[in-house]
Write an enzyme that holds these catalytic residues in place. Structure first.
Site, PDB file in Angstrom:
ATOM      1  N   LYS A   1       0.836  -1.208   0.000  1.00 56.49           N
ATOM      2  CA  LYS A   1       0.000   0.000   0.000  1.00 56.49           C
ATOM      3  C   LYS A   1       0.866   1.251   0.000  1.00 56.49           C
ATOM      4  O   LYS A   1       0.557   2.242  -0.674  1.00 56.49           O
ATOM      5  CB  LYS A   1      -0.919  -0.010   1.227  1.00 56.49           C
ATOM      6  CG  LYS A   1      -1.758   1.254   1.364  1.00 56.49           C
ATOM      7  CD  LYS A   1      -2.747   1.176   2.513  1.00 56.49           C
ATOM      8  CE  LYS A   1      -3.562   2.464   2.610  1.00 56.49           C
ATOM      9  NZ  LYS A   1      -4.635   2.384   3.620  1.00 56.49           N
TER      10      LYS A   1
ATOM     11  N   HIS B   1      -9.806 -24.458 -38.244  1.00 58.62           N
ATOM     12  CA  HIS B   1     -10.994 -24.050 -37.492  1.00 58.62           C
ATOM     13  C   HIS B   1     -11.325 -25.048 -36.387  1.00 58.62           C
ATOM     14  O   HIS B   1     -12.463 -25.500 -36.244  1.00 58.62           O
ATOM     15  CB  HIS B   1     -12.184 -23.846 -38.426  1.00 58.62           C
ATOM     16  CG  HIS B   1     -11.999 -22.717 -39.391  1.00 58.62           C
ATOM     17  ND1 HIS B   1     -11.779 -21.416 -38.988  1.00 58.62           N
ATOM     18  CD2 HIS B   1     -11.980 -22.691 -40.751  1.00 58.62           C
ATOM     19  CE1 HIS B   1     -11.646 -20.642 -40.042  1.00 58.62           C
ATOM     20  NE2 HIS B   1     -11.744 -21.391 -41.122  1.00 58.62           N
TER      21      HIS B   1
END
Length: 523
Positions: free
Chosen positions: A134, A276
């Site tokens: 922090k 595909h």
């Protein structure tokens, strides 16, 4: 500068601490880490001496103290914060070096008990990491030994860490805490009343690391990125190294995964060509070149612009043959210098080398997915992966005609291929090679007809082939279509209400049929 070092995994920490000491950094530490540093002759202050409060509750409480968290959280640019530190005799802590109790490794061990797991839930470590992360503008937080070298480099060069590095360390720290908490949640959510564990926890916490942003997704108007598991297994596509070629696209990666997953299932040298997401040519042979030549024959039209995968190193001869067609991605376990030289002239071809762990005939098996997931509207479907491998002993012959030994081998080959073809799947094969593939049709009859048409276009005769159907024939008409096309032997799961009718049809047509007892739907 003050550094607090408290690590569970002590790899490289002594050398790192010695380097910090050499730079004039004051060392603070806890328990076993402090003992390691002290035994090496380094001056170190115990946290208990810093806080004036002894470790207690078997070490559960040692760093949860204002003199630790105050030193981590105080903003150096806020006078009131610095005045509070001075008033309470708290020294700023500029570097925090913490890695956490080995919770993930502990619960992965066979026989791990709940008590073992609970004792390996770190409390003080994550709390310190969050405080330091922090306050990243003033504190550098290291949560992994791989970060030591970069931190030392900047300290030696500049005497301090840059904002860029401190912020990067902060992000890495919060990611580590997030993954750690997710592992705890996954484990605890999987516990059952009888003491066992379910593979589907009450809360599922996905943990993935981004490998790269992609130019676009399945279509140009979609955005996309490529992620890997937090702990990827060797032998999976995400561990592959791209040796040359253009940047991989979303569709390249999806098709490459389909090709690799199929080719890795074979013991013999194999080649798989995918278009595909469906295999359009699969073959096994004595070597890579022969396997490619057989696979290509199945459907040369669809192979154009496809993905090609080998489960062996690619040599110069095979590379020469492959280079004659347009290929988007080429995958192999390795590439010889001769093969690499061939593709220097085709710089856009993406060459992917799969990283394999040592040992075993098929070491890539360790890279198989354990779970499959699929997104649905505001939800997720999870299932164990379809890793079932059919053995010769699993086959049940249900017709009067018996398959020949050669047909039995082709049946197993066809069955492996059908597993990777979109449902409804019909696959004609012979002599370790696909002769016709019908994929993704709403009707099994249409898949069979398409497979026949493709074989005809490729100039291949289906006479005497074997056929694999990924699910049972609900009526005899599907069987009649494949037999009319030339099939002499059929493998299907069985289990239909009309199995007797289909078996009778096979006997009437004079073909052999075996039941696998396993279905391989692939949607």
């Amino acid at each position: 500068m003050n550094a607090l070092i408290s690590v569970s995994d002590k790899s490289g920490v002594l050398e790192f601490a010695q380097a910090l000491h050499g730079l004039g950094v004051k060392l603070i530490s806890t328990g076993g880490t402090a003992g390691l540093l002290r035994d090496a002759g380094l001056p170190v202050t115990e946290v208990a001496d810093l806080t004036g409060f002894p470790e207690m509750l078997d070490g559960r409480v040692k760093t949860l103290h204002p003199k630790v968290h105050g030193g981590l959280l105080a903003r150096r640019d806020v006078p009131e914060h610095m005045a509070a530190l001075e008033a309470h005799g708290i020294a700023p802590i500029d570097l925090l070096v913490v890695n956490l109790y080995p919770f993930e490794a502990t619960v992965a061990k066979p026989g791990c008990t709940l008590d073992d797991a609970i004792e390996n839930i770190d409390i003080g470590g994550p709390a310190m990491v969050r405080s330091a992360a922090k306050n990243w503008k003033d504190v550098g937080v290291l949560t992994d030994a791989s970060q030591y070298a970069g931190v030392l480099e900047e300290l030696r060069a500049n005497g301090k860490l840059s904002d860029k590095l401190r912020f990067a360390l902060s992000v890495a720290a919060f990611n580590r805490i997030s993954n750690y908490d997710a592992a705890i949640s996954d484990y605890l959510s999987s516990l059952q009343d009888d003491g066992g564990r379910t593979m589907f926890p009450a809360q599922s916490n996905g943990r993935f690391v981004k490998l790269q942003d992609l130019r676009y997704g399945e279509n140009p108007h979609q955005q996309a990125a490529f992620y890997r598991d937090l702990y990827p297994a060797p032998g999976s596509l995400v561990t592959a190294t791209q040796l040359q070629g253009k940047e991989l696209s979303y569709n390249n990666i999806a098709d490459a995964d389909a090709a690799w997953e199929c080719v890795r299932s074979f013991d013999a040298p194999a080649c798989v060509i995918v278009k595909h997401a469906n295999p359009c040519g699969v073959a096994v042979a004595e070597g890579a070149l022969q396997a490619y030549e057989k696979a290509f024959k199945t459907d040369p039209t669809s192979a154009f612009g496809g993905i090609i995968a080998f489960n062996r190193p690619l040599d110069g001869a095979a590379a020469q043959a492959v280079s004659k067609q347009f290929v988007e991605v080429l995958i192999a376990t390795d590439f010889t210098p001769e093969a690499l030289e061939v593709f220097k002239a085709k710089a856009n071809v993406r060459l992917m080398k799969i990283a394999l762990p040592p040992g075993g005939e098929r070491p890539w098996d360790r890279g198989q997915n354990f779970m499959d997931v699929k997104r649905v509207g505001s939800g997720l479907l999870m299932q164990t992966a379809d890793n079932h491998e059919l053995q010769l002993s699993d086959l049940k012959v249900v017709t009067r005609r018996q398959p020949t030994p050669e047909q039995l081998q082709d049946l197993l080959f066809a069955w492996k291929v059908a597993k990777y073809v979109k449902s409804n799947a019909i696959v004609f094969c012979k002599e370790g090679m696909t002769f016709g593939v019908g994929a993704g049709q709403m009707s099994r009859l249409d898949s069979a007809r398409i497979a026949s048409i493709k074989a005809q276009h490729a100039g291949l005769s289906l006479q005497g082939t074997v056929v694999a159907s990924d699910a049972f024939f609900p009526f005899r008409d599907g069987l009649d279509v494949v037999v009319d096309a030339g099939a002499a032997c059929v493998i299907q799961p069985g289990g239909s209400m009309r199995d007797a009718e289909v078996i009778a049809a096979a006997d009437e047509r004079g073909v052999a049929m075996v039941f696998s007892g396993v279905r391989h739907f692939r949607h």
